[in-house]
Design a protein around this motif. Structure first.
Motif, PDB file in Angstrom:
ATOM      1  N   CYS A   1      18.274 100.613  17.494  1.00  0.00           N
ATOM      2  CA  CYS A   1      19.334 100.130  17.910  1.00  0.00           C
ATOM      3  C   CYS A   1      19.966 100.763  18.105  1.00  0.00           C
ATOM      4  O   CYS A   1      20.582 101.608  16.487  1.00  0.00           O
TER       5      CYS A   1
ATOM      6  N   GLU B   1      24.560  96.526  19.173  1.00  0.00           N
ATOM      7  CA  GLU B   1      23.244  96.215  19.225  1.00  0.00           C
ATOM      8  C   GLU B   1      23.013  95.650  18.155  1.00  0.00           C
ATOM      9  O   GLU B   1      23.260  93.585  18.228  1.00  0.00           O
TER      10      GLU B   1
ATOM     11  N   LYS C   1      25.826  93.107  17.781  1.00  0.00           N
ATOM     12  CA  LYS C   1      25.557  91.741  19.037  1.00  0.00           C
ATOM     13  C   LYS C   1      24.688  90.780  18.327  1.00  0.00           C
ATOM     14  O   LYS C   1      24.834  89.518  18.845  1.00  0.00           O
TER      15      LYS C   1
END
Length: 80
Positions: free
Chosen positions: A29, A33, A36
């Motif tokens: 990723c 990401e 998050k």
């Protein structure tokens, strides 16, 4: 992140960024990401790969070589 400290001990100036990029690469990723989803589960395979990449970076191998990626920012200037 312990790897950041490892990088700092060998005077790698971008220690935190490098560790984040390598971890994101292992997780498949981007860094956003990763931020998050801080509770992301890391498999044993991903952890082993991350440790391998850390060892390479500690030998001063550039992150771009390790990941085979280089982020390039492109700016366009328009004329009127």
């Amino acid at each position: 992140m312990r790897q950041t400290h490892d990088f700092e001990t060998v005077d790698i100036p971008s220690a935190r960024l490098d560790a984040e990029v390598l971890l994101s690469f292992c997780l498949g990723c981007d860094r956003l990401e990763f931020y998050k989803n801080p509770d992301m589960i890391i498999s044993e395979t991903q952890l082993a790969a991350f440790r391998n990449l850390i060892a390479r970076r500690l030998q001063w191998e550039p992150v771009a070589y390790i990941t085979s990626r280089k982020r390039i920012l492109v700016f366009y200037a328009g004329s009127k």
